[in-house]
Motif scaffolding. Structure first.
Motif, PDB file in Angstrom:
ATOM      1  N   UNK A 133       0.859  -1.193   0.000  1.00  5.56           N
ATOM      2  CA  UNK A 133       0.000   0.000   0.000  1.00  5.56           C
ATOM      3  C   UNK A 133       0.891   1.237   0.000  1.00  5.56           C
ATOM      4  N   UNK A 134       0.644   2.109  -0.948  1.00  7.79           N
ATOM      5  CA  UNK A 134       1.409   3.358  -1.044  1.00  7.79           C
ATOM      6  C   UNK A 134       1.051   4.276   0.129  1.00  7.79           C
ATOM      7  N   UNK A 135       1.999   5.094   0.515  1.00 10.84           N
ATOM      8  CA  UNK A 135       1.836   5.970   1.676  1.00 10.84           C
ATOM      9  C   UNK A 135       0.628   6.905   1.537  1.00 10.84           C
ATOM     10  N   UNK A 136       0.366   7.406   0.323  1.00 10.46           N
ATOM     11  CA  UNK A 136      -0.755   8.327   0.143  1.00 10.46           C
ATOM     12  C   UNK A 136      -2.116   7.627   0.256  1.00 10.46           C
ATOM     13  N   UNK A 137      -2.162   6.310   0.103  1.00 11.55           N
ATOM     14  CA  UNK A 137      -3.412   5.559   0.226  1.00 11.55           C
ATOM     15  C   UNK A 137      -3.519   4.815   1.562  1.00 11.55           C
ATOM     16  N   UNK A 138      -2.508   4.948   2.377  1.00  8.71           N
ATOM     17  CA  UNK A 138      -2.424   4.149   3.588  1.00  8.71           C
ATOM     18  C   UNK A 138      -3.544   4.450   4.586  1.00  8.71           C
ATOM     19  N   UNK A 139      -3.836   5.714   4.842  1.00 10.26           N
ATOM     20  CA  UNK A 139      -4.866   6.061   5.833  1.00 10.26           C
ATOM     21  C   UNK A 139      -6.231   5.508   5.448  1.00 10.26           C
ATOM     22  N   UNK A 140      -6.577   5.647   4.182  1.00 13.01           N
ATOM     23  CA  UNK A 140      -7.859   5.128   3.702  1.00 13.01           C
ATOM     24  C   UNK A 140      -7.884   3.601   3.827  1.00 13.01           C
ATOM     25  N   UNK A 141      -6.786   2.962   3.452  1.00 12.44           N
ATOM     26  CA  UNK A 141      -6.708   1.507   3.553  1.00 12.44           C
ATOM     27  C   UNK A 141      -6.839   1.049   5.006  1.00 12.44           C
ATOM     28  N   UNK A 142      -6.131   1.719   5.911  1.00 11.72           N
ATOM     29  CA  UNK A 142      -6.186   1.345   7.325  1.00 11.72           C
ATOM     30  C   UNK A 142      -7.615   1.463   7.842  1.00 11.72           C
ATOM     31  N   UNK A 143      -8.299   2.522   7.478  1.00  9.71           N
ATOM     32  CA  UNK A 143      -9.678   2.702   7.919  1.00  9.71           C
ATOM     33  C   UNK A 143     -10.579   1.596   7.377  1.00  9.71           C
ATOM     34  N   UNK A 144     -10.510   1.349   6.077  1.00  7.65           N
ATOM     35  CA  UNK A 144     -11.392   0.359   5.451  1.00  7.65           C
ATOM     36  C   UNK A 144     -11.078  -1.051   5.943  1.00  7.65           C
ATOM     37  N   UNK A 145      -9.810  -1.427   5.931  1.00 14.82           N
ATOM     38  CA  UNK A 145      -9.437  -2.784   6.341  1.00 14.82           C
ATOM     39  C   UNK A 145      -9.725  -3.014   7.821  1.00 14.82           C
ATOM     40  N   UNK A 146      -9.426  -2.033   8.658  1.00 11.34           N
ATOM     41  CA  UNK A 146      -9.701  -2.178  10.093  1.00 11.34           C
ATOM     42  C   UNK A 146     -11.189  -2.311  10.347  1.00 11.34           C
ATOM     43  N   UNK A 147     -11.968  -1.497   9.681  1.00  8.53           N
ATOM     44  CA  UNK A 147     -13.423  -1.561   9.853  1.00  8.53           C
ATOM     45  C   UNK A 147     -13.945  -2.933   9.436  1.00  8.53           C
ATOM     46  N   UNK A 148     -13.459  -3.438   8.324  1.00 13.54           N
ATOM     47  CA  UNK A 148     -13.900  -4.762   7.870  1.00 13.54           C
ATOM     48  C   UNK A 148     -13.510  -5.848   8.867  1.00 13.54           C
ATOM     49  N   UNK A 149     -12.266  -5.804   9.305  1.00 17.20           N
ATOM     50  CA  UNK A 149     -11.777  -6.843  10.218  1.00 17.20           C
ATOM     51  C   UNK A 149     -12.470  -6.802  11.572  1.00 17.20           C
ATOM     52  N   UNK A 150     -12.806  -5.623  12.041  1.00 17.19           N
ATOM     53  CA  UNK A 150     -13.464  -5.500  13.343  1.00 17.19           C
ATOM     54  C   UNK A 150     -14.970  -5.750  13.263  1.00 17.19           C
ATOM     55  N   UNK A 151     -15.592  -5.265  12.218  1.00 17.78           N
ATOM     56  CA  UNK A 151     -17.048  -5.336  12.125  1.00 17.78           C
ATOM     57  C   UNK A 151     -17.533  -6.712  11.658  1.00 17.78           C
ATOM     58  N   UNK A 152     -16.839  -7.335  10.737  1.00 12.90           N
ATOM     59  CA  UNK A 152     -17.314  -8.600  10.168  1.00 12.90           C
ATOM     60  C   UNK A 152     -17.583  -9.668  11.224  1.00 12.90           C
ATOM     61  N   UNK A 153     -16.613 -10.014  12.096  1.00 11.13           N
ATOM     62  CA  UNK A 153     -16.921 -11.054  13.076  1.00 11.13           C
ATOM     63  C   UNK A 153     -17.995 -10.642  14.081  1.00 11.13           C
ATOM     64  N   UNK A 154     -17.999  -9.382  14.463  1.00  9.16           N
ATOM     65  CA  UNK A 154     -19.001  -8.914  15.421  1.00  9.16           C
ATOM     66  C   UNK A 154     -20.391  -8.978  14.796  1.00  9.16           C
ATOM     67  N   UNK A 155     -20.504  -8.479  13.577  1.00  9.12           N
ATOM     68  CA  UNK A 155     -21.799  -8.496  12.882  1.00  9.12           C
ATOM     69  C   UNK A 155     -22.270  -9.925  12.653  1.00  9.12           C
ATOM     70  N   UNK A 156     -21.402 -10.786  12.171  1.00 14.44           N
ATOM     71  CA  UNK A 156     -21.797 -12.163  11.905  1.00 14.44           C
ATOM     72  C   UNK A 156     -22.164 -12.901  13.183  1.00 14.44           C
ATOM     73  N   UNK A 157     -21.521 -12.556  14.288  1.00 14.44           N
ATOM     74  CA  UNK A 157     -21.863 -13.195  15.560  1.00 14.44           C
ATOM     75  C   UNK A 157     -23.175 -12.659  16.112  1.00 14.44           C
ATOM     76  N   UNK A 158     -23.448 -11.400  15.876  1.00 15.31           N
ATOM     77  CA  UNK A 158     -24.670 -10.786  16.415  1.00 15.31           C
ATOM     78  C   UNK A 158     -25.935 -11.173  15.668  1.00 15.31           C
ATOM     79  N   UNK A 159     -25.821 -11.628  14.432  1.00 17.00           N
ATOM     80  CA  UNK A 159     -27.028 -11.925  13.659  1.00 17.00           C
ATOM     81  C   UNK A 159     -27.707 -13.221  14.097  1.00 17.00           C
ATOM     82  N   UNK A 160     -27.132 -13.901  15.077  1.00 16.14           N
ATOM     83  CA  UNK A 160     -27.802 -15.109  15.572  1.00 16.14           C
ATOM     84  C   UNK A 160     -28.960 -14.697  16.415  1.00 16.14           C
TER      85      UNK A 160
END
Length: 176
Positions: A149-176
């Protein structure tokens, strides 16, 4: 270096850990078979631990919890891999690039599973675990250069990837 040491390095010292991942050329299939899937099974088994200290919990509810813990992280791996490839198609153009993305996702999910295991084993609410989940943002930030990841795209990538990694398991666990 063996896989367990690499995982520990990525979590404890992400810069050194990601450098070691680069040097060791660890295979995604090894991470899946020797770390991710065994840890998923262990996570599912720890869902039965509350039966020891919670008299209101039934065996059936422990089985259901076990299934949801397992499926939340199992599906998160595939969901985040698909979504990250959709947001950043340049990362998955080649087979090697796709493997790096999958390794990246796996190492981060392994850390989150570790926190879930601790939470399952403790008889009290593990509030610090919620804050420890935010460490994934740092792991993603330090691991971004591993993916190229290039430095100029890093902040956006960190936000998107972190959100996906944190939200996906929580969301999938909560839908039960």
């Amino acid at each position: 270096m063996n896989l367990l040491k690499i995982i520990m390095l990525v979590v404890v010292s992400p810069r050194i850990g990601w450098d070691e991942v680069n040097r060791s050329s660890v295979k995604t299939s090894d991470i899946l078979s020797k770390a991710f899937f065994p840890m998923l099974i262990f996570l599912a088994l720890t869902a039965f631990a509350p039966l020891i200290y919670d008299a209101n919990l039934t065996f059936v509810s422990a089985i259901i919890s076990s299934i949801f813990h397992f499926s939340a992280y199992f599906l998160s791996y595939y969901l985040v891999s698909y979504l990250l490839g959709g947001f950043y198609p340049e990362l998955v153009k080649t087979k090697a690039g796709k493997e790096r993305v999958n390794d990246f996702i796996l190492f981060n999910l392994i850390y989150l599973m570790f926190l879930s295991i601790i939470e399952n084993l403790l008889p009290i609410d593990f509030t610090p675990g919620l804050f420890m989940m935010l460490y994934v943002i740092w792991l993603v930030n330090v691991g971004a250069p591993y993916l190229g990841i290039k430095e100029e795209k890093k902040n956006k990538f960190v936000f998107i990837a972190s959100a996906m990694l944190l939200v996906a398991p929580i969301f999938l666990h909560l839908i039960h």
